[in-house]
Design an enzyme around this catalytic site. Structure first.
Site, PDB file in Angstrom:
ATOM      1  N   ASP A 381       0.858  -1.177   0.000  1.00 51.42           N
ATOM      2  CA  ASP A 381       0.000   0.000   0.000  1.00 51.42           C
ATOM      3  C   ASP A 381       0.903   1.239   0.000  1.00 51.42           C
ATOM      4  O   ASP A 381       2.110   1.130   0.232  1.00 51.42           O
ATOM      5  CB  ASP A 381      -0.889  -0.042   1.247  1.00 51.42           C
ATOM      6  CG  ASP A 381      -1.786   1.168   1.362  1.00 51.42           C
ATOM      7  OD1 ASP A 381      -2.324   1.603   0.335  1.00 51.42           O
ATOM      8  OD2 ASP A 381      -1.933   1.681   2.485  1.00 51.42           O
ATOM      9  N   ASP A 752      -1.283  -0.962   6.084  1.00 56.21           N
ATOM     10  CA  ASP A 752      -1.474  -0.437   7.437  1.00 56.21           C
ATOM     11  C   ASP A 752      -2.930  -0.201   7.806  1.00 56.21           C
ATOM     12  O   ASP A 752      -3.228   0.105   8.958  1.00 56.21           O
ATOM     13  CB  ASP A 752      -0.724   0.896   7.585  1.00 56.21           C
ATOM     14  CG  ASP A 752      -1.416   2.028   6.848  1.00 56.21           C
ATOM     15  OD1 ASP A 752      -1.798   1.824   5.683  1.00 56.21           O
ATOM     16  OD2 ASP A 752      -1.574   3.101   7.440  1.00 56.21           O
ATOM     17  N   ASP A 756      -6.496  -2.862   3.615  1.00 59.90           N
ATOM     18  CA  ASP A 756      -5.399  -3.738   3.177  1.00 59.90           C
ATOM     19  C   ASP A 756      -5.529  -5.155   3.727  1.00 59.90           C
ATOM     20  O   ASP A 756      -4.716  -6.021   3.399  1.00 59.90           O
ATOM     21  CB  ASP A 756      -4.051  -3.165   3.626  1.00 59.90           C
ATOM     22  CG  ASP A 756      -3.792  -1.773   3.086  1.00 59.90           C
ATOM     23  OD1 ASP A 756      -4.071  -1.558   1.890  1.00 59.90           O
ATOM     24  OD2 ASP A 756      -3.333  -0.909   3.850  1.00 59.90           O
TER      25      ASP A 756
END
Length: 1106
Positions: A381, A752, A756
């Site tokens: 990400d 995080d 995700d």
């Protein structure tokens, strides 16, 4: 399915739904033994060893005492059962504490103190400040006049910021006393584990209200394990209890992940099993032939005149029992133990503690540490993972005027300050949207200063920037917002909030100016979600250019818009919106459809640009891991230009002319097809060039590519070292991980946030960053770290060491079992091929459990290279990625070594102590001593770094062998009475040991010296440099550059086709051909050592030393 919860009515709900007793236990006292045994015997290996143990109970065929197998088997099962029992007991204690906690509930109109486990669905539960919520509640009252309460949800999602919860509108204004007598019904869905969603309706019975339906959302609930904060009291109706709460439903055992090493061990075990069956059949036939041809002629061999019908099976079964130790019974227990230690090493690593937050690294999954050393693709990400997720308002474009371009900070731009001071209409509206269109909570301290709590860092940055420009959000009282603009307090009533979703990519607020009575729609979101909805005739080109300009600077962009609503228009729409909100089926889809009706004909006000700094060490980490041959894909929801700039700044791809970005875009199938073909053609041409090529694709084109051109996109994924995927949804992130896994690549996903989680769980290895978006990703991941930069140490140090140690441990376990088994086979040739055991039962049991296990377990401390050297030369990770230390070739080397050592031990022992010179027990102990001595020196030779513990384990284990046998030699019933005392007094015994060690280790050491000196691997070179203290400036390319024609390989491309590495020389015991690292699966032939093939030759380019 629906659930009807009758409020404050015990009779209707008590018998229908479960109580609030929480149970996370796996076993009970009655089912522990049968259930645990069933779980253990569900594994093929345990079934195999149980069969062997049962066969040994047949006296006619067993060559040794059954205790030699039953003893280790029971010990291993007992250890596993004890661990399970201990874990389950701890779960029981935790459950007991939660169930017996005292809570307040309303029973027959009276507040009573009961245990939490006695709460039933429909009960009204009262909470005081700092109380933990015992079950899922629908809020119906609070101590705050505006119906708000504050909850901490860190136990659910890891977010420490307080969140507001509000009572339903139908409960507003109810007196404190009436809450004891309230009656009604809540219509909701059956329990699920989605903590972000709650679709329900509330209807209160007269005399409280006239049966009007009130829609409920997650904002009207407080979930189990949350804490009530900054609120004197709150009460709610229990809707989900016990294990049916959202937290209880989300609990569960994740699917175990099979590592590449485990898959290889399974295949090698299968190969050894087949070899064992062949040996048993051959020796069984030979034994039966010798018995009929020779044995019956010998006077000392007495066979009955009439043999049973199964006589031909006796000798093969004896050999099956004799050869069963080829597969080490202790292998799984040993691997589980050392893998747990690998996980602890990660937890104990002080260099992976984030000094800013004090967050240590944590290994939640103890079974896959060695897979870290074989990672080939990292999918990451962007926001909060590569960046700090600390948003700062930097620039803006309002009404076509750019602010902050010269100074780099719009808040310091004099023109913007003058526009605010002069009351520019567009600027004031722009600031109003920044201050009102959000879910931020203003908190006033005792000193009078205002701080903001927000779930979105973007919203906090916008509200903070608006306050600095004199549009200060000072208070929120229920639906009334107070804005201080230049000293004047203006109140706005929030009529409706159109929530942000990943599909809509925008949020809106319908607000009413309390002074003028005018109604406004205020919107903000991504440019593609706002600009297409501009009113007819408004020019949006300037705003599009602003978005592009800011994105190229790496800034996040949001478009802001508004429009005034007529009361009649809003009234009609509000009815439709309320109806959609009352729907229990597909509520989110219907609400989005209704929102679309209102979010049209917008007046575009401008574009806000927000800066998010890179984390420290991100570019260096990515550069180092790319040198290690790891490919990177960035998966982000940001705009394409923003993602590209971040990728360039953190070394994802090199700038021109060394690097090249290839764009895949389009809104239709034809456009995406042409774009994909163009990029593929470029990739094939540049495949053999030393050019850093990456492709960029957005979510829309990705959706089309995955659906209609999956094979072409798979080829592109194989060819490309780097990919930047923009505007992707959480489900698309998971699909990309699955795509790479289908090509047999070992993937690691790092993120995080909650968006995700699906990607992290889908990957072979999931890593969560403990960041500002909470701990959802960290809790769902296999490993959690405080910052992205710790990824290099996690992979290069912990992953590499874990792989090396596991490779040695697994192969050595087979080696020590094969040595003793080969000696037994050799002995059968001088014992009439009868299946007689050379070793007694005590020796065999002690050999597997004590004599050879302890030295190997301390291999978890071994380091072939220092951590500093490993970090300086990351390209040596390729040996792990390619499976160079554990594959059929290296295993063949250990197999050959075991065969050779068995010959040495057997021949020397027989010539020294057979042929009427001593009894069989003496020769047996001499042979066993030779095995122990040889294996002591093998472990010593294979150990690269010695510590005190390793010396104690290796040499202490050798001394322990003699101590144990001296003890047994004092016992007349042991069958070894006085034997060890006699042997130790004989010089011939010690000479024999020296000859065994010299003959067995001499050729191995000579071969190792030759290869270490004249055919050194890159690792050997580094080891020599460490010993000599000299630097190694460059290792060059580890993998030979032998590109093959790509077209031939791509022509037969299929997604399920396995991918293997090109060969790399690693000097062990034999030249190692390419390693196949995958286990057989469904639809794959039962082939232990399949032929080597490659999907593409691009890996040689990917593993170059940058």
């Amino acid at each position: 399915m629906k659930r009807y919860v009758y409020i404050n009515d015990d009779e209707l709900s008590q018998d229908v739904y479960c109580d609030n007793r929480v149970s996370n236990r796996k076993y009970t006292l009655l089912n522990f033994l049968p259930k645990n045994l069933w779980e253990q015997f569900s594994r093929f290996m345990n079934q195999y060893f149980l069969l062997i143990a049962c066969l040994q109970l047949w006296p006619l065929i067993t060559p040794v005492n059954p205790a030699s197998t039953w003893g280790p088997l029971i010990l291993i099962f007992a250890l596993s059962a004890t661990k399970e029992a201990w874990d389950d007991y701890n779960r029981y204690l935790s459950d007991k504490k939660a169930n017996e906690k005292e809570v307040w509930v309303v029973k027959q109109g009276i507040k009573k103190h009961i245990q939490a486990q006695d709460i039933h669905v429909g009960n009204i539960v009262w909470l005081r400040e700092n109380d933990e919520v015992p079950c899922d509640l629908v809020l119906i009252g609070t101590s705050e006049a505006q119906g708000l309460c504050y909850v901490e949800t860190s136990a659910l999602d890891g977010e420490t910021d307080l969140k507001t919860r509000v009572i339903p509108s139908t409960c507003m204004g109810l007196d404190f006393e009436l809450l004891h007598k309230i009656k009604g019904v809540i219509e909701c869905s059956n329990p699920d584990k989605d903590i972000t969603r709650f679709d329900a309706n509330l209807r209160l019975f007269p005399p409280f209200i006239d049966n009007d339906i009130c829609p409920l959302t997650i904002k009207n609930t407080i979930l189990q394990s949350c804490y009530l904060r900054n609120t004197e009291w709150a009460c709610g109706v229990a809707v989900y209890t016990g294990n049916e709460t959202k937290l209880g439903m989300s609990r569960g055992v994740p699917e175990p992940k099979l590592t590449a090493v485990d898959a290889m061990i399974d295949r090698l075990t299968g190969a050894i099993f087949i070899f064992q069956i062949v040996v048993v059949i051959v020796l069984g036939i030979a034994g039966n032939v010798w018995r009929d041809a020779e044995a019956r002629k010998q006077w000392y061999v007495r066979y009955p005149e009439e043999a049973p019908w199964y006589e031909f099976l006796i000798i093969p079964l004896r050999f099956e029992l004799l050869c069963s130790i080829m597969i080490p019974i202790s292998l799984k227990v040993s691997l589980d133990l050392v893998k747990s230690l690998y996980a602890k090493f990660i937890d104990w690593d002080h260099e992976m503690i984030d000094t800013e937050t004090g967050t240590p690294a944590h290994a939640a999954n103890t079974a896959i540490s060695e897979d870290l050393g074989q990672v080939e693709y990292i999918l990451t990400d962007k926001t909060g993972t590569l960046t700090e997720n600390k948003m700062i308002f930097k620039r803006c474009c309002i009404g076509g005027t750019f602010y902050g371009n010269e100074s780099g900070d719009a808040l310091k731009d004099v023109e913007l300050a003058n526009a605010v001071a002069s009351g520019s209409v567009d600027v004031i509206r722009f600031l109003k949207v920044m201050a009102i269109c959000n879910t931020v909570i203003p908190l006033r301290s005792k000193s009078g200063s205002i701080s903001y709590k927000a779930q979105s860092q973007d919203e906090e940055a916008l509200v903070h920037a608006a306050s600095q420009l004199h549009m200060v959000f000072i208070n929120k009282n229920a639906n009334i917002l107070e804005i201080n603009f230049k000293g004047a307090i203006v109140q706005y009533e929030v009529l409706d909030t159109l929530e942000f979703t990943s599909e809509r990519k925008r949020m809106s607020v319908v607000a009413k100016d309390c002074r003028s009575g005018k109604i406004f729609l205020l919107s903000k979101g991504a440019d593609e979600a706002i600009l297409p909805h501009a009113r007819a005739g408004q020019q949006t080109r300037t705003f599009s250019e602003a978005v592009e300009q800011y994105a190229q600077l790496g800034l996040r962009t949001l478009c802001l818009a508004w429009r005034e609503l007529e009361e009649d228009e809003y009234g009609e729409w509000s009815l439709i919106f309320k109806e959609a909100n009352s729907t229990l089926v597909d509520r989110e889809w219907r609400v989005a459809e209704v929102c679309q009706i209102l979010e049209q004909n917008l007046e575009i006000l401008g574009v806000a640009a927000i800066e998010d700094h890179l984390q420290d060490g991100v570019p260096e980490t990515i550069e180092m891991l790319r040198k290690a041959g790891i490919n990177f894909w960035m998966l982000t929801g940001d705009k394409q230009e923003t993602a590209v700039q971040i990728a360039l700044s953190c070394n994802f791809v090199s700038p021109e002319p060394k690097g090249q970005l290839l764009l895949i875009n389009g809104k239709t199938e034809d456009e995406v097809c042409r774009s994909l073909e163009r990029v593929l053609l470029t990739m094939r041409i540049t495949n053999s060039e030393p050019k850093d090529v990456a492709f960029v694709i957005d979510g829309w084109a990705l959706e089309i590519a995955l659906k209609h051109y999956r094979k072409a996109f798979t080829e592109l994924a194989i060819l490309s070292r780097t990919a930047i995927c923009c505007r992707v949804t959480p489900s698309q992130k998971a699909q990309l991980v699955e795509l790479l896994k289908s090509c047999e690549y070992r993937t690691l996903a790092v993120g995080d946030g909650g968006n995700d989680v699906r990607m992290i769980q889908q990957a072979d290895i999931g890593v969560g960053i403990s960041g500002r978006e909470g701990l959802q990703a960290a809790r769902a991941a296999d490993y959690s770290i405080g910052k992205f930069r710790f990824l290099q140490r996690l992979i290069l140090v912990h992953g590499r060491y874990s792989y090396n140690r596991t490779a040695f441990l697994s192969q050595y376990s087979f080696y020590k079992s094969l040595v003793i088994c080969f000696i037994q086979i050799f002995f059968s040739f001088i014992s009439g091929v009868s299946g007689t055991s050379l070793f007694n039962s005590v020796s065999l049991m002690a050999y597997n459990v004590f004599y050879t296990s302890i030295p190997v377990l301390v291999s978890v401390l071994d380091k072939d290279l220092t951590e500093r050297t490993v970090m300086q030369h990351p390209q040596i990770l390729f040996y792990c990625q390619a499976g160079r230390l554990l594959n059929p070739s290296t295993f063949a080397g250990w197999f050959g070594r075991s065969f050779f050592h068995a010959i040495v031990v057997f021949v020397i022992s027989v010539h020294a102590y057979a042929f009427e010179r001593s009894e069989m027990e003496e020769m047996s102990l001499v042979a066993l001593s030779g095995c122990i001595w040889l294996q002591t020196f093998v472990v010593t030779m294979e150990t690269n770094s010695f510590t005190v513990f390793q010396h104690l384990a290796i040499w202490g284990n050798l001394a322990g062998f003699y101590v144990i046998n001296w003890i047994f030699s004092t016992l007349p019933s042991s069958g070894m009475y006085t034997i060890m005392f006699r042997l130790c007094r004989q010089p011939a015994y010690w000479i024999t040991m020296l000859v065994v060690v010299g003959a067995g280790m001499g050729p191995v050491l000579a071969l190792k010296y030759f290869r270490y000196t004249y055919r050194s691997s890159k690792i050997n070179i580094l080891q020599q440099a460490e010993r000599l203290g000299g630097p190694i400036l460059s290792l060059g390319n580890i993998e030979p550059q032998q590109p093959r024609p790509l077209e031939k390989e791509i022509a037969s491309l299929s997604i399920a086709q396995p991918k293997n590495r090109n060969s790399v020389y690693e000097p062990l015991l034999s030249d190692s051909p390419p390693a196949n690292r995958r286990s057989f699966g469904s639809g794959v032939p039962f082939d232990f050592f399949p032929s080597q093939s490659r999907l593409s030759s691009s890996y040689s380019r990917n593993c170059k030393d940058n």
